[in-house]
Design a protein around this motif. Structure first.
Motif, PDB file in Angstrom:
ATOM      1  N   LEU A 201       0.833  -1.211   0.000  1.00  0.00           N
ATOM      2  CA  LEU A 201       0.000   0.000   0.000  1.00  0.00           C
ATOM      3  C   LEU A 201       0.863   1.255   0.000  1.00  0.00           C
ATOM      4  CD1 LEU A 201      -2.743   1.394   0.093  1.00  0.00           C
ATOM      5  CD2 LEU A 201      -2.697   1.123   2.601  1.00  0.00           C
ATOM      6  N   GLY A 202       1.918   1.261   0.784  1.00  0.00           N
ATOM      7  CA  GLY A 202       2.810   2.417   0.826  1.00  0.00           C
ATOM      8  C   GLY A 202       3.449   2.698  -0.519  1.00  0.00           C
ATOM      9  N   LEU A 203       3.932   1.666  -1.176  1.00  0.00           N
ATOM     10  CA  LEU A 203       4.557   1.853  -2.493  1.00  0.00           C
ATOM     11  C   LEU A 203       3.527   2.293  -3.539  1.00  0.00           C
ATOM     12  CD1 LEU A 203       7.081  -1.128  -2.476  1.00  0.00           C
ATOM     13  CD2 LEU A 203       7.594   1.323  -2.211  1.00  0.00           C
ATOM     14  N   ILE A 204       2.309   1.777  -3.441  1.00  0.00           N
ATOM     15  CA  ILE A 204       1.238   2.233  -4.346  1.00  0.00           C
ATOM     16  C   ILE A 204       0.957   3.717  -4.110  1.00  0.00           C
ATOM     17  CG2 ILE A 204      -1.242   2.045  -4.830  1.00  0.00           C
ATOM     18  CD1 ILE A 204      -0.917  -1.022  -4.423  1.00  0.00           C
ATOM     19  N   CYS A 205       0.911   4.120  -2.863  1.00  0.00           N
ATOM     20  CA  CYS A 205       0.675   5.538  -2.546  1.00  0.00           C
ATOM     21  C   CYS A 205       1.777   6.415  -3.130  1.00  0.00           C
ATOM     22  CB  CYS A 205       0.591   5.750  -1.034  1.00  0.00           C
ATOM     23  SG  CYS A 205      -0.933   5.122  -0.295  1.00  0.00           S
ATOM     24  N   SER A 206       3.017   5.970  -3.021  1.00  0.00           N
ATOM     25  CA  SER A 206       4.122   6.773  -3.573  1.00  0.00           C
ATOM     26  C   SER A 206       3.996   6.886  -5.086  1.00  0.00           C
ATOM     27  CB  SER A 206       5.489   6.192  -3.177  1.00  0.00           C
ATOM     28  OG  SER A 206       5.743   4.956  -3.807  1.00  0.00           O
ATOM     29  N   LYS A 207       3.612   5.811  -5.744  1.00  0.00           N
ATOM     30  CA  LYS A 207       3.424   5.854  -7.207  1.00  0.00           C
ATOM     31  C   LYS A 207       2.276   6.791  -7.576  1.00  0.00           C
ATOM     32  CE  LYS A 207       6.562   2.838  -8.370  1.00  0.00           C
ATOM     33  NZ  LYS A 207       7.807   3.304  -8.952  1.00  0.00           N
ATOM     34  N   MET A 208       1.203   6.741  -6.812  1.00  0.00           N
ATOM     35  CA  MET A 208       0.055   7.615  -7.076  1.00  0.00           C
ATOM     36  C   MET A 208       0.452   9.087  -6.935  1.00  0.00           C
ATOM     37  SD  MET A 208      -2.904   5.445  -5.060  1.00  0.00           S
ATOM     38  CE  MET A 208      -4.135   6.725  -5.155  1.00  0.00           C
ATOM     39  N   ILE A 209       1.228   9.400  -5.933  1.00  0.00           N
ATOM     40  CA  ILE A 209       1.636  10.791  -5.702  1.00  0.00           C
ATOM     41  C   ILE A 209       2.607  11.251  -6.780  1.00  0.00           C
ATOM     42  CG2 ILE A 209       2.863  12.341  -4.115  1.00  0.00           C
ATOM     43  CD1 ILE A 209      -0.115  11.517  -3.355  1.00  0.00           C
ATOM     44  N   ILE A 210       3.534  10.409  -7.157  1.00  0.00           N
ATOM     45  CA  ILE A 210       4.462  10.769  -8.241  1.00  0.00           C
ATOM     46  C   ILE A 210       3.674  11.042  -9.516  1.00  0.00           C
ATOM     47  CG2 ILE A 210       6.285   9.860  -9.758  1.00  0.00           C
ATOM     48  CD1 ILE A 210       7.367   8.395  -7.187  1.00  0.00           C
ATOM     49  N   TYR A 211       2.731  10.168  -9.829  1.00  0.00           N
ATOM     50  CA  TYR A 211       1.902  10.348 -11.022  1.00  0.00           C
ATOM     51  C   TYR A 211       1.084  11.641 -10.920  1.00  0.00           C
ATOM     52  CZ  TYR A 211      -1.690   9.608 -14.536  1.00  0.00           C
ATOM     53  OH  TYR A 211      -2.537   9.774 -15.588  1.00  0.00           O
TER      54      TYR A 211
END
Length: 181
Positions: free
Chosen positions: A158-168
């Protein structure tokens, strides 16, 4: 589901029976406290925000931390309502105060890996250090018997998904901003 629970219990019991010792007990309490309320990540984000050159990265890290907290602590924990290992196995000797919230996903892991995902993208030379710190915090949650391995794994994902979402989201908003100018 019982197979997963059995694997979770096996891993926790292995750690409990084979890794505990006075020095490691103290070290894990210190390491886990770094992740309490995302404090280490808030400090790092704040330091980045202070410096104009790194402000955007600091804001991204802080935004990832907020998003991970909303999704993990605010949403998933209350949907899943998984009790902690210390509640399932009352004989467990906790080295830290018993957490009051649910177990799934691990908030320490979710926040740590959300910020680590951002920091490691923009500070590639320090990616190993960021992932090492986050991994130590994740392991400490198992060692201290406050999370099951699947809680930790879910928090990492979940944390890594959140980081990808924010970068995007930041890249998209930056592109839109440039198009409008």
């Amino acid at each position: 589901m019982s197979l997963i629970q059995n694997i979770d219990n096996f891993i926790l019991l292995y750690i409990s029976n084979n890794m505990h010792g006075h020095i490691l007990d103290r070290a894990m309490v210190i390491i886990t406290s770094l992740g309490d309320k995302g404090l280490i990540w808030i400090i790092i984000s704040g330091l980045l925000i202070i410096k104009k050159k790194y402000r955007k990265i600091g804001l991204m890290a802080l935004t990832a931390l907020v998003l991970s907290t909303i999704l993990g602590e605010g949403l998933l924990k209350h949907l899943v309502q998984r009790v902690r290992p210390s509640a399932d196995i009352p004989a467990a000797n906790l080295l830290i105060p018993k957490p009051l919230s649910y177990s799934f996903p691990s908030g320490h892991c979710t926040s740590s890996f959300a910020v680590t995902g951002i920091l490691s993208k923009y500070f590639k030379n320090y990616a190993l250090e960021f992932f090492s710190l986050s991994s130590l915090i994740a392991f400490s949650r198992l060692y201290l018997y406050v999370h099951y391995p699947t809680d930790v794994l879910a928090g990492i994902i979940l944390g890594l998904i959140c980081s990808k979402m924010i970068i995007y989201a930041f890249k998209t908003s930056q592109s839109l901003w440039k198009q409008r100018r």
